[in-house]
Write a protein that holds these residues in place. Structure first.
Motif: not given
Lengths: 190, 190, 190, 190, 190, 190
Positions: D75, D77-78, D122-123, E75, E77, E122-123
């Motif tokens: 993934x 994450x940002x 995203x993610x 996670x 997301x 986050x994530x």
């Protein structure tokens, strides 16, 4: 369709938009006096007057204060306000909490003359007061198309239904009689 | 420490901040005339004049235009501009691209009188022009403490180093002589 | 329902979404030549081609330039552009205003070869120009699903209705004849 | 000063910035092979290579996959990733959770050829796999200057210190032996 | 109208909103056990339970873990999670990638007792595990009204359609038999 | 270096960060009683207690109220608050302005029992009041690492320097004596 709501407003069909959507008039005169007896009026330049402001994150207002007119303590929950004085002498101030002790705070205040400016950070309690014997006028810029306004006195003592007696008596260390008096001042009749 | 930069400005120690950081003056008069011969001056109320604007996302400016004074085509890359006319007659307009065909566009324009307002969405090419025979003044609100201004003529024809001849000749279908003429007008002497 | 607009696009029912909504094809070839005579074409990978880009804040484009083809001065009002050259030799540049004096600016420019990259910050005036004698191709990434494009020449001289003669004559210090010439070049016929 | 960190990077003195800060090269060739045995390499165009990307919210990468090369489940994450295939045949897919039942999910997958594009929100867990017998290359755009990458296998089985045995055995319903095998594959030697 | 989707939810007519829209109950007890055999249940306080959370960017959840109950690697997301333990002993950890080498990572882990708190950015891949022989409960705050949850095991081995055999065999260096075993564990029956 | 401030906090060197930066303890007991005589205490889980919250946009607090303890009218200028009752009976309410008439407002209130939740949108005036004869406790989640708290009574009547007499007398329609009484209650001694 009139039952449908989004966060903000629906947009106009871009093909139908024109210059009038980005235009508004009437800010060279004061707005309607407010129903308070505090001696001020506000002429708001917002998305209701200028539809093109929708989603743009900006608006303005013109405030006119009679001699000793007061915009009593209030906050704008969604915008910082930048004040510019056009006429008269206006005392402004906002309350700055101590970030480590919420039971202490400082007042940042200033007496403004024509051409002076002052900024009120978002959500800070603030006031504008005409210290002079002539009318005073200022413009305000907001970085939201919907800044909102919470007038503390009307919120505390005029809501429908009212805030519990005990909360106000205890919270402000006031006699019940004073609370009743305040409610009589700030409750909406209609 | 003076070699260190962040996105925006460093903050003042909150304990040392006071009302003066949120105050500025001198907006009841016009700013210094610009070095152009276009007949306007700008008095900018930004973070250089009022340090407390840092991070607040708002600023203002006052513009004064002589008769037939022109703020020539320009954009503000980081802010929407909300214009309010205080005095005189100002023609304003911005260019709206067709979102499906960038080689077509519409002009949204309007003649403004005192008390009229007009909004220019972020990054749109726009102009303000004093149509009257008397001075004109407007205030502008911006939803950034650093709106920026890109004056098209100075950017295209006055940059250092200059944009390649071929780019300007071909891009604007102009004779090299006209490009040279434009450069002579808009290049900075110093 | 087709009369209803929001900021961006309406979303598809998530239960009905599938891989095709996140897919698009045809970027190995150039797009349709533009109606200009500047010698370039753009093949845009945006929300019209790939519905799943809605709300995601990203898009791409492929640009093909004939020898001496020019993407004339333009801005993207809602995105930064990151350019990567696949083929040929491309001159790129953007104009950087002096933040304290908008009548001065610097040009940041570079000659790019395959594998070279260059970034154009949001809303900066910039150009891409094929300096070579062979075709050139670059890809561009944008951090918006709707970057927008404002081509300066078409915006200044081709809008409908046109910008006032006086504004262009005075703003660019041009003869009325040259302005007429420019309008003839950049006005849309249809 | 080298002990001081902000969210992102410090900025260069704007007066000292120049075109080289917005330029990078070397993306016409593959990056260094990764230390995995999965058969791919990544050539990342990020703020380490192009300092001017700092705060701009965009970056790119070039990925090269050998035949049957695999960028295993990972993934970002940002950032959302927008993939464009330059060469070869690449299978891509991402897993879409059921928003009401996290124990069910759908796979959105597609086989991509040169000129095809696919977007990974995203993610989301996703993979790229070279299905063909020749090398394959794709470019990726990210809407962050620092997208991050979390490779699931290395995160689950290669962290230092390791995730508790019981967590992995129970969480994946695996024999301790298989967990040991996985750790042997994905733990960093150094 | 039920065919129309926006990013998030439509809003209620503000005039019809009341206190019940901002209220929810039932978080003093555990939620329904999950269909996994991992020994935990989640009671989610989100926009489905409290309509007024729409657009507010916040939500909570209560998690109950049986002895040795495990919320396996997952996670969120769209949100950071802030955990506060009410009862029992809970082991928590998240995996921190090395920003320069995605094939190395660190585990930040901690054993939490009642009154202890831990935050998961986050994530990030993370786990919660009841180390004790009694039930354990924690509350979690999220800075999104729709944090999402991706359970790694179910995403990798239970999607519909499944991820290609080759991807899982190669990506995790597993026998096809083990992959089949994992699919049998994590695929949804219905 | 200790003279340098940014918006938020400086970050720790990522290489030196560890699990302790993301951990805090002591929220199973009440915080120190406030210096007010209102009968409540707050135990705040913020960036001062857990450094890793910096930039993450989330925090929590635990509030304990004695019988008839009151958290008097206040706002959080930078966060929405999501309340979850752990013990006791708590009356909560917030004031909702009429967006077209700021001199009218509605109170949205509710009596909460253990397991009940209520959300207070950002910057709304609100109160929490223990209606019962036993201690009450609630947790609160905030979608900011620095929500801020403005206690109306202390801000209006306890600032240093004080708000002008005239402003308070006129703004609240109170006798000067009552204003003096209020100042005596809410001014900070130290």
């Amino acid at each position: 369709m009139h039952n449908l709501f989004v966060n903000g407003r629906f947009c106009k069909d871009p093909k139908l938009a024109n210059a009038d959507d980005f235009y508004a008039s009437g800010f060279n005169v004061s707005g309607m006096p407010t129903p308070t007896n505090l001696g001020f009026s506000v002429n708001a330049l917002n998305v209701n007057r200028m539809p093109g402001l929708n989603t743009l994150g900006i608006s303005m207002a013109r405030a006119d204060l009679e001699p000793f007119g007061l915009i009593s303590p209030h906050i704008h929950p969604r915008a910082t306000e930048l004040i510019l004085v056009l006429e008269g002498t206006i005392y402004v101030g906002f309350v700055v909490p101590d970030t480590r002790n919420p039971f202490k705070s400082r007042l940042f205040d200033k007496i403004l003359h024509p051409g002076d400016a002052f900024v009120i950070p978002q959500s800070m309690v603030h006031i504008q007061y005409n210290l002079g014997t002539t009318n005073a006028t200022h413009l305000s810029s907001f970085n939201s198309q919907n800044p909102g306004v919470h007038v503390i006195s009307y919120q505390l003592f005029g809501s429908n239904p009212p805030i519990l007696d005990d909360v106000l008596v205890k919270g402000f260390q006031l006699d019940k009689k004073v609370v009743d008096h305040l409610r009589a001042q700030f409750s909406s009749k209609s």
